[in-house]
Design an enzyme around this catalytic site. Structure first.
Site, PDB file in Angstrom:
ATOM      1  N   TYR A 123     -34.797   4.717  -3.466  1.00 59.48           N
ATOM      2  CA  TYR A 123     -35.389   5.396  -2.312  1.00 59.48           C
ATOM      3  C   TYR A 123     -36.095   4.435  -1.371  1.00 59.48           C
ATOM      4  O   TYR A 123     -37.300   4.527  -1.165  1.00 59.48           O
ATOM      5  CB  TYR A 123     -36.362   6.482  -2.792  1.00 59.48           C
ATOM      6  CG  TYR A 123     -35.637   7.665  -3.401  1.00 59.48           C
ATOM      7  CD1 TYR A 123     -35.146   8.675  -2.579  1.00 59.48           C
ATOM      8  CD2 TYR A 123     -35.401   7.734  -4.761  1.00 59.48           C
ATOM      9  CE1 TYR A 123     -34.456   9.743  -3.120  1.00 59.48           C
ATOM     10  CE2 TYR A 123     -34.711   8.798  -5.312  1.00 59.48           C
ATOM     11  CZ  TYR A 123     -34.247   9.806  -4.488  1.00 59.48           C
ATOM     12  OH  TYR A 123     -33.567  10.848  -5.023  1.00 59.48           O
ATOM     13  N   TYR A 152     -36.832  18.748 -10.277  1.00 63.28           N
ATOM     14  CA  TYR A 152     -36.049  17.541  -9.976  1.00 63.28           C
ATOM     15  C   TYR A 152     -35.050  17.354 -11.107  1.00 63.28           C
ATOM     16  O   TYR A 152     -35.427  17.366 -12.285  1.00 63.28           O
ATOM     17  CB  TYR A 152     -36.945  16.305  -9.851  1.00 63.28           C
ATOM     18  CG  TYR A 152     -36.118  15.050  -9.666  1.00 63.28           C
ATOM     19  CD1 TYR A 152     -35.567  14.750  -8.421  1.00 63.28           C
ATOM     20  CD2 TYR A 152     -35.841  14.200 -10.730  1.00 63.28           C
ATOM     21  CE1 TYR A 152     -34.756  13.648  -8.244  1.00 63.28           C
ATOM     22  CE2 TYR A 152     -35.041  13.079 -10.563  1.00 63.28           C
ATOM     23  CZ  TYR A 152     -34.501  12.803  -9.316  1.00 63.28           C
ATOM     24  OH  TYR A 152     -33.698  11.711  -9.149  1.00 63.28           O
ATOM     25  N   ASP A 163     -33.600  20.862 -18.836  1.00 63.34           N
ATOM     26  CA  ASP A 163     -33.541  19.447 -18.486  1.00 63.34           C
ATOM     27  C   ASP A 163     -34.776  18.776 -19.104  1.00 63.34           C
ATOM     28  O   ASP A 163     -35.867  18.840 -18.552  1.00 63.34           O
ATOM     29  CB  ASP A 163     -33.523  19.305 -16.960  1.00 63.34           C
ATOM     30  CG  ASP A 163     -33.475  17.849 -16.522  1.00 63.34           C
ATOM     31  OD1 ASP A 163     -33.702  16.956 -17.368  1.00 63.34           O
ATOM     32  OD2 ASP A 163     -33.239  17.599 -15.324  1.00 63.34           O
ATOM     33  N   LYS A 170     -33.788   9.125 -20.148  1.00 61.65           N
ATOM     34  CA  LYS A 170     -35.005   8.335 -20.005  1.00 61.65           C
ATOM     35  C   LYS A 170     -35.483   7.673 -21.312  1.00 61.65           C
ATOM     36  O   LYS A 170     -35.022   6.592 -21.625  1.00 61.65           O
ATOM     37  CB  LYS A 170     -36.077   9.181 -19.338  1.00 61.65           C
ATOM     38  CG  LYS A 170     -35.720   9.406 -17.852  1.00 61.65           C
ATOM     39  CD  LYS A 170     -36.889   9.761 -17.001  1.00 61.65           C
ATOM     40  CE  LYS A 170     -36.591   9.565 -15.524  1.00 61.65           C
ATOM     41  NZ  LYS A 170     -36.300  10.801 -14.802  1.00 61.65           N
TER      42      LYS A 170
END
Ligand SMILES: *Cc1c(COP(=O)(O)O)cnc(C)c1O
Length: 428
Positions: free
Chosen positions: A16, A144, A245, A274
């Site tokens: 980003y 997200y 998620d 992760k």
């Protein structure tokens, strides 16, 4: 400015970022334990675990050995028509560790891909059951789920970082963000808008997808576990799959092994990533119930239609296996409880600072929410002066340190946040 940073600035995208006037980056030369060592010799206490991942810290001898030993056997081999011990043993431990109904394992290469895989499973499931009209998703605002197109379509439409793509994304249903916070009294009413949406649209909805209890990059928000339990009950009632998620929450981060453990429920499909490899390599997994997997396999074309090149990479599987064993053999719950206690106590003074909107802690996650977005470059530099690595995002200054952090280092992190928050509030 040195040559390396010069080239970086001119040629390399970071997450980003802009290629014109990018924010400064710092060269890290090595990392060990909870410390990042910069090229200029400075050492920083890591507050980020490299985005939820490095739960055992860096350069861990056990994890290093797992990679080295696997490397001598093979770094990679295709997963089509071939299997190997690291993948099988990892799948075994994942099946054991996740809630009992989750039995079938798909090894994906990143969190976003694990989400794509979950969504595809849900669509293939309903096709196989002759209900192809169930081809949309229902989620809650503030979520997200990753940066690929399928995942972007269920990120928060406003602050999910992807609103500019709205016209070309599949259109799904969004219920309001739960208002009841994790530690507040539960109010049944909180679930009403979600229940109404599901009742109205269930014949079009393949699955509900959401992060359990902790919404991560969409706002670092902790909602009530009873909301999640209510969602599970509604999914059962209206015959809709539940995808959780757990890419950020998985493996202890919120104080329980998985986020769904707070609600005592189990999804039909779970996404992991992760911390899965202890932050060593990219690897993710999507687990489904036998019912979901077998239904897909009985339907047309009788296959699950996904298979990345680096699926089940042996190096990643080997280090993941070692990381999970390390976690299970450690007193992780006690460590998490200590982290929660220290963060709650030592971040509390932020509550008195004028620019601060909210302070919240859950598991090994500490969040200071400001009223206004912070200047990332300036704030990062202030943290460097305090000898810590903390990267703010929007109005959020947050940390999720490695579980192995000492009390002293954790206090230094917390004190650095209090100092920086006071500094930016007084100069605003
Ligand atoms: C980080 C994250 C993802 C995306 O994972 P990547 O590995 O960055 O693709 C998806 N969902 C949640 C909840 C995440 O925190």
């Amino acid at each position: 400015m040195n040559e390396l940073l010069d080239f970086d600035k001119s040629h390399i995208w970071h997450p980003y970022t802009s290629m014109i006037g990018p924010l400064p980056v710092y060269e890290v030369e090595s990392a060990a334990g909870v410390r990042l060592r910069l090229a200029d010799g400075r050492e920083l206490i890591d507050g980020m675990s490299s985005w939820w991942a490095a739960i055992h810290g860096y350069n861990h001898p056990v994890l290093n050995r797992a990679v080295e030993e696997q490397l001598r056997k093979m770094a990679h081999v295709m997963f089509g028509g071939i299997t190997h011990r690291p993948a099988v043993e990892l799948a075994q431990i994942l099946v054991e560790l996740t809630p009992a109904p989750l039995q079938r394992v798909f090894l994906a290469d990143s969190g976003s891909v694990a989400v794509e895989v979950a969504i595809k499973m849900a669509f293939q499931y309903w096709q196989a059951r002759g209900q192809a009209g169930k081809n949309r998703l229902l989620t809650i605002r503030g979520g997200y789920h990753g940066d690929t197109f399928g995942a972007m379509a269920v990120c928060d439409p406003v602050n999910g970082m992807h609103h500019i793509f709205q016209g070309i994304l599949p259109q799904h249903f969004f219920a309001p963000r739960p208002t009841c916070r994790y530690d507040e009294a539960w109010d049944e009413e909180d679930l009403t808008p979600f229940a109404e949406m599901l009742e109205q649209h269930h014949d079009q909805v393949a699955a509900v997808i959401m992060e359990p209890v902790v919404q991560g990059a969409g706002g670092m928000y902790f909602y009530h576990a009873d909301y999640l339990a209510g969602v599970r009950a509604l999914c059962d009632r209206f015959d809709v799959l539940l995808i959780l998620d757990e890419i950020a929450t998985g493996f202890g981060r919120s104080g329980t092994m998985f986020g769904c453990d707070h609600a005592g429920i189990s999804p039909d499909i779970i996404c992991l990533g992760k911390a899965l490899t202890g932050g060593y390599m990219t690897l993710a997994a999507t687990l489904a119930t036998a019912e979901v997997a077998d239904t897909i396999s009985k339907g047309d074309p009788g296959l699950f239609m996904h298979g990345p090149t680096f699926m089940g990479n042996p190096l990643a599987c080997a280090v993941s296996l070692a990381s999970l064993r390390l976690l299970l053999d450690s007193p992780w719950q006690e460590r998490l409880a200590v982290i929660t206690e220290i963060l709650s106590r030592e971040l509390a003074p932020c509550q008195q600072v004028a620019g601060v909107a909210d302070v919240r802690v859950l598991g090994a996650i500490g969040v200071v929410e400001m009223h206004e977005p912070v200047d990332v470059a300036a704030v990062q530099e202030l943290f460097l002066e305090q000898g810590v690595w903390v990267r703010p995002f929007g109005r959020l200054i947050y940390i999720m340190p490695p579980y192995i952090i000492s009390r002293t280092d954790l206090s230094r992190l917390a004190r650095a946040i209090v100092t920086v928050v006071r500094t930016i509030s007084s100069s605003a």
